[in-house]
Structures are given as C-alpha cells and as structure tokens.
Write an enzyme that holds these catalytic residues in place. Structure first.
Site, short mmCIF file in Angstrom:
data_model
loop_
_atom_site.label_atom_id
_atom_site.label_comp_id
_atom_site.label_asym_id
_atom_site.label_seq_id
_atom_site.Cartn_x
_atom_site.Cartn_y
_atom_site.Cartn_z
N GLN A 1 -4.47 -5.33 7.03
CA GLN A 1 -5.38 -6.32 6.47
C GLN A 1 -5.26 -7.68 7.15
OE1 GLN A 1 -7.65 -5.43 4.35
NE2 GLN A 1 -6.87 -3.40 3.87
N CYS B 1 -4.63 2.33 -3.87
CA CYS B 1 -3.42 2.87 -3.23
C CYS B 1 -2.25 1.91 -3.39
CB CYS B 1 -3.66 3.19 -1.76
SG CYS B 1 -4.87 4.50 -1.48
N ASP C 1 3.16 -3.99 8.03
CA ASP C 1 1.85 -3.35 7.88
C ASP C 1 0.79 -4.43 8.11
OD1 ASP C 1 -0.57 -2.34 7.03
OD2 ASP C 1 0.15 -1.62 5.09
N LYS D 1 -10.66 -0.87 10.11
CA LYS D 1 -10.79 -2.09 9.31
C LYS D 1 -11.14 -3.30 10.17
CE LYS D 1 -7.39 -0.34 5.97
NZ LYS D 1 -8.33 0.10 4.94
N HIS E 1 0.86 -1.18 0.00
CA HIS E 1 0.00 0.00 0.00
C HIS E 1 0.90 1.24 0.00
CE1 HIS E 1 -2.80 3.01 1.69
NE2 HIS E 1 -3.80 2.20 1.37
#
Length: 414
Positions: free
Chosen positions: A211, A372, A208, A234, A131
């Site tokens: 997700q 993104c 990261d 999220k 991302h």
C-alpha cells in the site's frame, strides 16, 4: 464542506482520467465511482497496450530461445526488473526477485530465509495492523520450527506504539515485520526508525510495501530494511506481478523456494547446482506479458511525477475525511497523523455489507469486510468495516457524490 471550501490544485485530474478506459463506464445506470483502489488499481491505456502488444508481436518464453521473439520477450521481462529496481532505489538489479505479488514475496522469505534459521523458542515479530499475508506465512513456518509469532500493539488512533515494538525486539526474535502502510487504516509506519532499532539488535526487518509503493516514493536504501515486498496490481500494473527486494547477502544465503526450470545451472541425479540470485528464485514460466505491463505502469507514474501524485492524493484524503465527518453516526477507524488515502468507517445502525451493496447500486464501488485483517478487526471490536480507498485519478466531485450516496443509503437502512 462545500465547493467553495475545496482545496485548489494544479493536478489535471480530468486529463489523467481520460487515460483510464474503465473509469468511463457506468454501473447500474450510474457513473462509476471507483473507491476500491487498495484492493486493486485501475489500469491506464498504456499498460493495457503493453500487454496487448506483447501477445500480438512478441509472445515467446523468456531465457529459453535465441530467436528474435524469445530475445524480445526476455528483454521486456528483464526491463521490468530494471524499472522496479529503479523504482525502489535498489543498489543493483540483482536484488530484485520478480514474483506474483506481495504474498509470494513474503512466503519466499518465510520458507527460504526464516524457516532454515528458526529454532524452538525463537520468535517472529509483526504487528496487530498487518494484512494476513504478513501474518499467516510466519505462523506456518513458526509452527514447523517450534517458534512463535508475536504482535506489537497499536493505539486507538491506529498508530503503531513504537516503543512497545522496540521493547518486543528481544533476543529470541529472529525476524521482524511491519507494513509500510496499513491497508485498512492508511497509517504510515515509521519504517526507517524501526529498521534502525532492528539493525542495532542484529534483527532483519521485512516490510510489506503493497500500500506504500502506489502512493509515495520508496527508497529501500534510505529506509534501511532488509526485505521489501510489493505488488504490481495495486500500482496500475496487471495482476500476478510483483517483486521482492532483498539485500544481496540475504539472497545469496537463501536456498530456492520453488524448483523447476530456469533457476538452475546444472541438473544431475547426483545433485543440482542453482543459478545466482535473483534467478534461482524464479522457477518456471513467469507472467511475461504482465511484467511488460509493469514497465508501462512505472513509466506512467514517472510521466505524472510521484510527488504530484502524492500531493493530489493527500488533498483527496483530507477532503474526503472532512466530508465523511458530516455523516451522522459515522465512526472513523484510523486517524494517524500520517496517512495514505485509505478511509475505513462504520455508520451506526447499518451493517458494512448492506451499505456496500446499496452504494454499488448508486455506482459507488467500496470494499466491505475484514479486509484480510482479522486481528485488527478484533482490536477494534468489530466484525467488518467499510473502506473507501482513493487514487490519484479520483476527484473531489466523486467524493461529494459518494457522500451524497452514503447519506441516501443510510436513510434507507435507518
């Protein structure tokens, strides 16, 4: 694939759906099918109630007052830190910095950890599937330091080429980065293996986790990384919430990124002394009500059980992937062996944005665009994809309705 071939499950998805008020609404006269969960998740009533309760009964600033409301607000805010520490199995609550989300968390590491250490000729390693939030901050600090940003490649299936990543962990690399789960492909990266290789070379690893945390149990101690960033909105929580987990020794060596109130011990014009981590990184008034919602969101996941959530989402992913393969001219992007429920695709002869617009008229909310992730689009040679991202409150019936709608709008565009 028809109803007779659907997977069986003991997960009571209809009971779960009743907890999410927005899922009951209609759009354009059609029942809403919300398949944009990688963008933001819907919120259960308990999270909505927690935010409402804060403003109705406890609204005050944190760490600034000895009156009852201030104590209650501070307790809710710090409870969220405790719950987030438990969620990712941090060694202590002091390793968890509360932020507005992954973007702020990564920028904090970029400016407070990486920038003071970078020298001309140094490098930061990331991957092609990242991302923008795990690319652009590194480019900004690298440009200021005279360093560079390198990207490890992926293969056509959307899997990281691990041996190439490891080869690129050369002496000039001062920080390595990787997404735990791709927001476009759903690919689950082998973070534990990458962290082991980084440790052997003395290179810190930032992950990261935006997700990943909504879909699978995360244990930062078992993963072995140095930094783990993730976002509240999220994972059922309000927008403007998130966290950075970091090893305590890193936080103690990092100067503040933002300056202001509540991150200090004492301010004098001759100099300021700062609070201990994590509070030295939390200047100003935070999203207190939002973090009250974070605690409620984690409680909600706990009530379902992460293993049950993950199992149901994997059934949804397998079923949706099989159904989409029935659509003529459909090209899937991301067919890794291990995935979370994110499916990107294109249909021959149709623009992604046109498909998304027509699907919306059928009540189906999906994402179109570059997500993104420009470098990833460039890798596949496309300007955009359509992305259907699922969550545990989605159903097999919604998948069927989605595919039926997709076939209908495809015919309109042919």
């Amino acid at each position: 694939m028809n109803a007779q071939t659907r997977p069986s499950t003991v997960f009571d998805v209809q009971r779960v759906r009743a907890d999410f008020p927005l899922l009951a609404r209609s759009v354009h006269g059609k029942p809403l099918i919300y398949f944009d969960n990688a963008n933001t998740s819907q919120k259960p009533q308990t999270v909505i109630d927690a935010v409402d309760e804060h403003y109705r009964r406890h609204n005050a600033n944190v760490s600034r007052a000895v009156h009852l409301l201030g104590e209650e607000a501070t307790a809710a805010y710090e409870n969220a830190r405790d719950r987030l520490a438990g969620l990712v199995n941090a060694a202590s609550r002091g390793e968890v910095v509360l932020t507005s989300g992954t973007t702020q968390s990564i920028n904090l590491v970029a400016y407070s950890y990486a920038l003071p250490r970078l020298r001309p000729g140094d490098a930061i390693l990331t991957t092609v599937m990242e991302h923008h939030a795990n690319i652009v901050p590194w480019q900004l600090v690298a440009a200021r330091a005279g360093a560079t940003v390198k990207a490890a490649p992926i293969d056509a299936r959307g899997e990281l080429i691990v041996e190439k990543y490891v080869e690129m962990l050369t002496p000039e690399v001062k920080l390595a980065c990787v997404t735990h789960v791709s927001n476009v492909l759903g690919t689950v990266n082998p973070v534990r293996e990458l962290a082991r290789e980084c440790r052997r070379r003395g290179i810190p690893l930032l992950v990261d986790g935006s997700q990943a945390v909504p879909h699978r149990p995360v244990d930062v101690q078992a993963l072995g990384c140095d930094f783990y960033a993730f976002t509240g909105h999220k994972m059922l929580a309000p927008t403007g919430t998130g966290a950075l987990w970091a090893r305590r020794e890193h936080l103690e060596a990092m100067p503040p990124f933002f300056g202001g109130g509540e991150m200090i011990r004492e301010v004098k014009f001759s100099g300021t002394t700062f609070a201990d981590p994590p509070h030295r990184f939390e200047a100003g008034t935070p999203n207190i009500a939002g973090f009250a919602g974070v605690g409620a969101a984690i409680d909600y996941y706990a009530s379902l059980g992460f293993e049950a959530v993950h199992a149901w989402e994997q059934q949804l992913l397998a079923y949706a992937t099989a159904r989409l393969r029935e659509v003529p001219g459909l090209r899937l992007f991301g067919e890794a062996k291990e995935k979370e429920p994110v499916i990107s695709f294109l249909v021959e002869g149709a623009q992604a944005t046109d498909l998304a617009t027509l699907l919306d008229l059928e009540g189906v909310a999906v994402r179109s665009g570059h997500h993104c992730a420009h470098p990833l689009m460039q890798f596949y040679g496309v300007p955009a994809t359509l992305r259907a991202s699922l969550a545990f409150y989605n159903t097999l019936e919604e998948v069927d309705a989605f595919v039926t709608a997709l076939l209908k709008v495809r015919r309109l565009l042919m």
